[in-house]
Scaffold this motif. Structure first.
Motif, PDB file in Angstrom:
ATOM      1  N   PHE A   4     -21.202 -51.849  21.580  1.00 34.57           N
ATOM      2  CA  PHE A   4     -22.162 -50.846  22.037  1.00 34.57           C
ATOM      3  C   PHE A   4     -22.056 -49.575  21.196  1.00 34.57           C
ATOM      4  O   PHE A   4     -23.080 -48.975  20.844  1.00 34.57           O
ATOM      5  CB  PHE A   4     -21.921 -50.522  23.510  1.00 34.57           C
ATOM      6  N   ALA A   5     -20.842 -49.147  20.882  1.00 32.02           N
ATOM      7  CA  ALA A   5     -20.651 -47.956  20.052  1.00 32.02           C
ATOM      8  C   ALA A   5     -21.281 -48.154  18.676  1.00 32.02           C
ATOM      9  O   ALA A   5     -21.918 -47.242  18.130  1.00 32.02           O
ATOM     10  CB  ALA A   5     -19.167 -47.637  19.921  1.00 32.02           C
ATOM     11  N   TRP A   6     -21.110 -49.340  18.108  1.00 32.41           N
ATOM     12  CA  TRP A   6     -21.731 -49.654  16.810  1.00 32.41           C
ATOM     13  C   TRP A   6     -23.247 -49.600  16.919  1.00 32.41           C
ATOM     14  O   TRP A   6     -23.929 -49.075  16.036  1.00 32.41           O
ATOM     15  CB  TRP A   6     -21.277 -51.040  16.352  1.00 32.41           C
ATOM     16  N   ALA A   7     -23.793 -50.142  18.027  1.00 28.72           N
ATOM     17  CA  ALA A   7     -25.243 -50.132  18.214  1.00 28.72           C
ATOM     18  C   ALA A   7     -25.769 -48.712  18.370  1.00 28.72           C
ATOM     19  O   ALA A   7     -26.849 -48.380  17.884  1.00 28.72           O
ATOM     20  CB  ALA A   7     -25.621 -50.986  19.432  1.00 28.72           C
ATOM     21  N   VAL A   8     -25.011 -47.861  19.063  1.00 28.71           N
ATOM     22  CA  VAL A   8     -25.415 -46.458  19.209  1.00 28.71           C
ATOM     23  C   VAL A   8     -25.501 -45.791  17.842  1.00 28.71           C
ATOM     24  O   VAL A   8     -26.469 -45.070  17.543  1.00 28.71           O
ATOM     25  CB  VAL A   8     -24.425 -45.700  20.121  1.00 28.71           C
ATOM     26  N   GLU A   9     -24.524 -46.029  17.001  1.00 31.94           N
ATOM     27  CA  GLU A   9     -24.551 -45.432  15.655  1.00 31.94           C
ATOM     28  C   GLU A   9     -25.739 -45.935  14.842  1.00 31.94           C
ATOM     29  O   GLU A   9     -26.438 -45.151  14.186  1.00 31.94           O
ATOM     30  CB  GLU A   9     -23.251 -45.739  14.911  1.00 31.94           C
ATOM     31  N   LYS A  10     -25.990 -47.235  14.875  1.00 34.97           N
ATOM     32  CA  LYS A  10     -27.029 -47.822  14.032  1.00 34.97           C
ATOM     33  C   LYS A  10     -28.441 -47.483  14.504  1.00 34.97           C
ATOM     34  O   LYS A  10     -29.375 -47.455  13.697  1.00 34.97           O
ATOM     35  CB  LYS A  10     -26.852 -49.339  13.965  1.00 34.97           C
ATOM     36  N   THR A  11     -28.614 -47.241  15.802  1.00 36.77           N
ATOM     37  CA  THR A  11     -29.964 -47.001  16.317  1.00 36.77           C
ATOM     38  C   THR A  11     -30.283 -45.518  16.495  1.00 36.77           C
ATOM     39  O   THR A  11     -31.388 -45.175  16.901  1.00 36.77           O
ATOM     40  CB  THR A  11     -30.152 -47.704  17.676  1.00 36.77           C
ATOM     41  N   THR A  12     -29.317 -44.662  16.189  1.00 44.03           N
ATOM     42  CA  THR A  12     -29.505 -43.222  16.382  1.00 44.03           C
ATOM     43  C   THR A  12     -29.659 -42.513  15.045  1.00 44.03           C
ATOM     44  O   THR A  12     -28.955 -42.835  14.082  1.00 44.03           O
ATOM     45  CB  THR A  12     -28.304 -42.621  17.135  1.00 44.03           C
ATOM     46  N   LEU A  13     -30.569 -41.571  15.009  1.00 41.71           N
ATOM     47  CA  LEU A  13     -30.696 -40.710  13.837  1.00 41.71           C
ATOM     48  C   LEU A  13     -31.091 -39.317  14.318  1.00 41.71           C
ATOM     49  O   LEU A  13     -32.115 -39.146  14.986  1.00 41.71           O
ATOM     50  CB  LEU A  13     -31.746 -41.248  12.861  1.00 41.71           C
ATOM     51  N   TYR A  14     -30.265 -38.340  13.996  1.00 45.50           N
ATOM     52  CA  TYR A  14     -30.535 -36.950  14.343  1.00 45.50           C
ATOM     53  C   TYR A  14     -31.152 -36.251  13.138  1.00 45.50           C
ATOM     54  O   TYR A  14     -30.708 -36.445  12.000  1.00 45.50           O
ATOM     55  CB  TYR A  14     -29.244 -36.227  14.722  1.00 45.50           C
ATOM     56  N   THR A  15     -32.155 -35.423  13.402  1.00 49.07           N
ATOM     57  CA  THR A  15     -32.818 -34.687  12.328  1.00 49.07           C
ATOM     58  C   THR A  15     -32.968 -33.224  12.739  1.00 49.07           C
ATOM     59  O   THR A  15     -33.429 -32.932  13.840  1.00 49.07           O
ATOM     60  CB  THR A  15     -34.216 -35.276  12.035  1.00 49.07           C
ATOM     61  N   ILE A  16     -32.569 -32.331  11.857  1.00 53.08           N
ATOM     62  CA  ILE A  16     -32.773 -30.893  12.044  1.00 53.08           C
ATOM     63  C   ILE A  16     -33.734 -30.421  10.958  1.00 53.08           C
ATOM     64  O   ILE A  16     -33.493 -30.624   9.776  1.00 53.08           O
ATOM     65  CB  ILE A  16     -31.453 -30.121  11.952  1.00 53.08           C
ATOM     66  N   THR A  17     -34.826 -29.819  11.385  1.00 54.33           N
ATOM     67  CA  THR A  17     -35.791 -29.283  10.434  1.00 54.33           C
ATOM     68  C   THR A  17     -35.895 -27.775  10.627  1.00 54.33           C
ATOM     69  O   THR A  17     -35.190 -27.189  11.447  1.00 54.33           O
ATOM     70  CB  THR A  17     -37.182 -29.924  10.633  1.00 54.33           C
ATOM     71  N   THR A  18     -36.778 -27.170   9.891  1.00 60.94           N
ATOM     72  CA  THR A  18     -36.997 -25.728  10.030  1.00 60.94           C
ATOM     73  C   THR A  18     -37.758 -25.382  11.308  1.00 60.94           C
ATOM     74  O   THR A  18     -37.859 -24.199  11.659  1.00 60.94           O
ATOM     75  CB  THR A  18     -37.795 -25.203   8.826  1.00 60.94           C
ATOM     76  N   GLU A  19     -38.256 -26.404  12.025  1.00 64.18           N
ATOM     77  CA  GLU A  19     -39.076 -26.155  13.207  1.00 64.18           C
ATOM     78  C   GLU A  19     -38.516 -26.768  14.493  1.00 64.18           C
ATOM     79  O   GLU A  19     -38.859 -26.311  15.581  1.00 64.18           O
ATOM     80  CB  GLU A  19     -40.497 -26.717  12.995  1.00 64.18           C
ATOM     81  N   ARG A  20     -37.644 -27.774  14.387  1.00 61.67           N
ATOM     82  CA  ARG A  20     -37.258 -28.520  15.578  1.00 61.67           C
ATOM     83  C   ARG A  20     -36.025 -29.369  15.319  1.00 61.67           C
ATOM     84  O   ARG A  20     -35.571 -29.525  14.177  1.00 61.67           O
ATOM     85  CB  ARG A  20     -38.411 -29.449  15.998  1.00 61.67           C
ATOM     86  N   VAL A  21     -35.518 -29.925  16.429  1.00 60.20           N
ATOM     87  CA  VAL A  21     -34.494 -30.976  16.386  1.00 60.20           C
ATOM     88  C   VAL A  21     -35.150 -32.258  16.881  1.00 60.20           C
ATOM     89  O   VAL A  21     -35.850 -32.255  17.898  1.00 60.20           O
ATOM     90  CB  VAL A  21     -33.287 -30.630  17.274  1.00 60.20           C
ATOM     91  N   VAL A  22     -34.936 -33.350  16.169  1.00 58.32           N
ATOM     92  CA  VAL A  22     -35.496 -34.641  16.548  1.00 58.32           C
ATOM     93  C   VAL A  22     -34.345 -35.618  16.768  1.00 58.32           C
ATOM     94  O   VAL A  22     -33.479 -35.767  15.904  1.00 58.32           O
ATOM     95  CB  VAL A  22     -36.453 -35.191  15.471  1.00 58.32           C
ATOM     96  N   ILE A  23     -34.350 -36.266  17.933  1.00 57.44           N
ATOM     97  CA  ILE A  23     -33.325 -37.256  18.259  1.00 57.44           C
ATOM     98  C   ILE A  23     -34.011 -38.604  18.424  1.00 57.44           C
ATOM     99  O   ILE A  23     -34.767 -38.818  19.362  1.00 57.44           O
ATOM    100  CB  ILE A  23     -32.580 -36.888  19.557  1.00 57.44           C
ATOM    101  N   ARG A  24     -33.768 -39.511  17.474  1.00 58.41           N
ATOM    102  CA  ARG A  24     -34.261 -40.885  17.622  1.00 58.41           C
ATOM    103  C   ARG A  24     -33.101 -41.723  18.140  1.00 58.41           C
ATOM    104  O   ARG A  24     -32.030 -41.761  17.541  1.00 58.41           O
ATOM    105  CB  ARG A  24     -34.771 -41.416  16.292  1.00 58.41           C
ATOM    106  N   PHE A  25     -33.301 -42.381  19.268  1.00 64.07           N
ATOM    107  CA  PHE A  25     -32.200 -43.075  19.925  1.00 64.07           C
ATOM    108  C   PHE A  25     -32.736 -44.276  20.688  1.00 64.07           C
ATOM    109  O   PHE A  25     -33.947 -44.485  20.792  1.00 64.07           O
ATOM    110  CB  PHE A  25     -31.493 -42.122  20.893  1.00 64.07           C
ATOM    111  N   GLY A  26     -31.820 -45.069  21.249  1.00 63.59           N
ATOM    112  CA  GLY A  26     -32.201 -46.188  22.091  1.00 63.59           C
ATOM    113  C   GLY A  26     -31.688 -47.506  21.583  1.00 63.59           C
ATOM    114  O   GLY A  26     -32.206 -48.033  20.590  1.00 63.59           O
ATOM    115  N   VAL A  27     -30.653 -48.051  22.234  1.00 62.06           N
ATOM    116  CA  VAL A  27     -30.122 -49.354  21.856  1.00 62.06           C
ATOM    117  C   VAL A  27     -31.082 -50.456  22.287  1.00 62.06           C
ATOM    118  O   VAL A  27     -31.357 -51.389  21.539  1.00 62.06           O
ATOM    119  CB  VAL A  27     -28.727 -49.574  22.485  1.00 62.06           C
ATOM    120  N   ALA A  28     -31.603 -50.363  23.506  1.00 58.01           N
ATOM    121  CA  ALA A  28     -32.529 -51.372  24.017  1.00 58.01           C
ATOM    122  C   ALA A  28     -33.977 -51.008  23.718  1.00 58.01           C
ATOM    123  O   ALA A  28     -34.747 -51.828  23.218  1.00 58.01           O
ATOM    124  CB  ALA A  28     -32.323 -51.549  25.520  1.00 58.01           C
ATOM    125  N   ILE A  29     -34.367 -49.774  24.057  1.00 53.05           N
ATOM    126  CA  ILE A  29     -35.737 -49.296  23.822  1.00 53.05           C
ATOM    127  C   ILE A  29     -35.661 -48.051  22.959  1.00 53.05           C
ATOM    128  O   ILE A  29     -35.065 -47.049  23.349  1.00 53.05           O
ATOM    129  CB  ILE A  29     -36.452 -48.976  25.146  1.00 53.05           C
TER     130      ILE A  29
END
Length: 224
Positions: free
Chosen positions: A94-119
């Motif tokens: 599960f920890a491996w899946a969390v790492e592989k399916t997550t991507l954090y992005t910081i821009t000049t306007e916002r923070v974007v969190i792409r996540f979800g092992v199942a969905i």
């Protein structure tokens, strides 16, 4: 918060973003949580290992005290070892899946969190909706960054887990969890928020605090 959460983005125009950034928005940093840190600090794999070691030791001592045959004692320890191996394997997977399916992005306007092992989902956090940022250290460099939202905004703690600050159910705080270099990320985020609000003549006041362990202060970056 429906307008901040996107579910359908199987084809990303840019990794980690549900759409092409508007003109003028620049990506400042992207990264993922560490699976080793997720297993160790979030899923408490060391505590589970210790628990099964205690059970195995108890089985040996109890067997010797009851004069059980060596074969019976070995069988009990083997069963506990197998159960521990299965559970720890599931945690690590599960920890491996969390790492592989997550991507954090910081821009000049916002923070974007792409996540979800199942969905898979994407959470957009514009800086105008950010009330404060808290940094909790997990070691010399590792840590977690929690993002407090203005009171008008609400998120589902359960849907956001594990990318959420623990035990903040009434006002969940989205979090960048288990970052190997949390100091660097915190500096990038605080600078981005300061520049964003400074450019809008809000004259932000930035407060930087730190805490050890899993506890987080109410605000590391606060703007007024």
């Amino acid at each position: 918060m429906k307008k901040f959460v996107t579910r359908e983005h199987e084809i990303e125009p840019l990794p980690g973003l549900p759409g092409v950034p508007p003109a003028g928005e620049v990506i400042l940093w992207q990264g993922r949580p560490s699976s080793a840190l997720v297993a160790r600090h979030l899923l408490k794999v060391r505590w589970i290992v210790g628990y099964f070691l205690i059970l195995a030791s108890w089985a040996v001592l109890a067997g010797l005290n009851d004069a059980q045959p060596v074969g019976g004692i070995v069988f009990s320890v083997a069963v506990l070892t197998a159960l521990a191996g299965v559970l720890i394997g599931m945690i690590e997977l599960f920890a491996w899946a969390v790492e592989k399916t997550t991507l954090y992005t910081i821009t000049t306007e916002r923070v974007v969190i792409r996540f979800g092992v199942a969905i898979s989902m994407t959470l957009n956090l514009p800086y105008r909706q950010v009330d404060g940022v808290a940094l909790a250290r997990l070691g010399e460099k590792a840590g977690m960054i929690a993002i407090a939202l203005v009171p008008e905004q609400r998120l589902s703690w359960l849907i956001q887990w594990p990318h959420v600050r623990g035990f903040r159910f009434s006002r969940p705080e989205p979090s960048l969890i288990c970052l190997p270099d949390a100091d660097k990320v915190a500096n990038v985020l605080s600078a981005a928020i300061g520049q964003y609000r400074g450019a809008r003549a809000e004259q932000p006041r930035i407060i930087i605090q730190e805490t050890a362990g899993s506890a987080m202060p109410p605000s590391v970056v606060a703007a007024e």
